[in-house]
Design a protein around this motif. Structure first.
Motif, short mmCIF file in Angstrom:
data_model
loop_
_atom_site.label_atom_id
_atom_site.label_comp_id
_atom_site.label_asym_id
_atom_site.label_seq_id
_atom_site.Cartn_x
_atom_site.Cartn_y
_atom_site.Cartn_z
N MET A 46 -8.51 30.94 -10.68
CA MET A 46 -7.54 30.27 -11.56
C MET A 46 -7.11 28.97 -10.87
SD MET A 46 -4.07 31.94 -13.10
CE MET A 46 -4.93 33.25 -13.97
N GLU A 100 -6.06 36.95 -11.15
CA GLU A 100 -5.75 36.26 -12.42
C GLU A 100 -4.70 37.02 -13.22
OE1 GLU A 100 -9.87 33.74 -12.77
OE2 GLU A 100 -9.18 34.90 -14.51
N LEU A 142 0.68 38.79 -16.11
CA LEU A 142 -0.07 38.05 -17.14
C LEU A 142 -0.98 39.03 -17.87
CD1 LEU A 142 -1.21 35.47 -18.47
CD2 LEU A 142 -2.70 35.20 -16.49
N LYS A 191 -3.78 38.90 -20.60
CA LYS A 191 -4.65 37.99 -21.36
C LYS A 191 -4.90 38.52 -22.77
CE LYS A 191 -6.95 35.91 -17.41
NZ LYS A 191 -8.18 35.89 -16.60
N GLY A 228 1.92 27.42 -18.93
CA GLY A 228 1.65 28.73 -19.51
C GLY A 228 1.03 28.62 -20.89
N THR A 238 -2.34 25.68 -20.44
CA THR A 238 -3.45 25.97 -19.52
C THR A 238 -3.81 27.45 -19.49
OG1 THR A 238 -2.69 24.11 -18.17
CG2 THR A 238 -4.25 25.66 -17.14
N LEU A 239 -2.80 28.31 -19.54
CA LEU A 239 -3.09 29.76 -19.50
C LEU A 239 -3.31 30.33 -20.90
CD1 LEU A 239 -0.49 30.94 -16.80
CD2 LEU A 239 -2.91 30.35 -16.48
#
Ligand code: COA
Length: 176
Positions: free
Chosen positions: A1, A61, A85, A87, A119, A122-123
């Motif tokens: 990441m 990640e 996090l 996903k 967040g 980019t995430l």
């Protein structure tokens, strides 16, 4: 990441490095910082656990934390970032703390939008959530000023120092 350096006129957010360990210990052992905070450390050695936690977030990640510094990177103010996090559900938990000598200067107001934008953009997050001890009025004031919505309270959901504590759930959605 990939972890980018992010800047504002007042702040520089950079990767947490091993040299930050003293400052991390200073923060996460300070009675005023840990009063409403989930972790605390009693020695510099024990703080290595936190340094590993920051590293593993990126390796796995499952999150990313930044050191919050002065623009010349000379002064460490505190730390903030994402953990838990998820996903699949495009969500993550946000966390933040500052050394007390830097409280009340609007640093959280300035740093949070950078972290949230990272967040969402980019995430690829849709939802950012914050779990705040119901007694933590400084954080509640600051996070509400940042347009996080109070969704509710998990009453007496944890025990800390032998006492029940309640946790308020705040969230910010990408399209808020
Ligand atoms: C929560 C925290 C990050 C706020 O950061 P900050 O940059 O000081 O935030 P602000 O400057 O917007 O101040 C927010 C509120 O904190 C309170 N505050 C400011 N300076 C303070 C001080 N020196 N002592 C106590 N409270 C103070 C004020 O009530 C202020 O609200 P107001 O200015 O609207 O009256 C900081 O208090 C902190 O690190 N606390 C310990 C860690 C923690 O609890 N983190 C939990 C998640 S946020």
């Amino acid at each position: 990441m990939y972890l980018s350096v992010m800047k504002t006129d007042k702040l520089l957010l950079r990767q947490i490095i091993s040299e930050d360990k003293e400052n991390i210990y200073k923060g996460l052992s300070h009675p005023d910082v840990i009063k409403f905070y989930g972790v605390n450390f009693h020695s510099l050695e024990a703080t290595e656990e936190q340094m590993i936690w920051y590293r593993e977030l990126e390796e796995n990640e499952t999150g990313i934390w930044w050191a919050i510094c002065s623009t010349d990177a000379q002064t460490f103010y505190g730390a903030g970032g994402f953990n838990n996090l998820n996903k699949q559900h495009k969500k993550a938990e946000i966390g933040f703390w500052l050394l007390p000598e830097f409280w009340g200067k609007g640093i959280m107001q300035e740093a949070f939008p950078l972290i949230c934008n990272y967040g969402f953009e980019t995430l690829g997050l849709n939802r950012i959530e914050g779990f705040v001890d119901s007694e933590n009025s400084s954080c509640k004031k600051a996070i509400e000023k940042l347009n996080f919505k109070l969704e509710g309270t998990m009453r007496e959901c944890e025990i800390k120092d032998g006492k029940f504590l309640s946790v308020d759930i705040y969230s910010k959605l990408k399209n808020d």
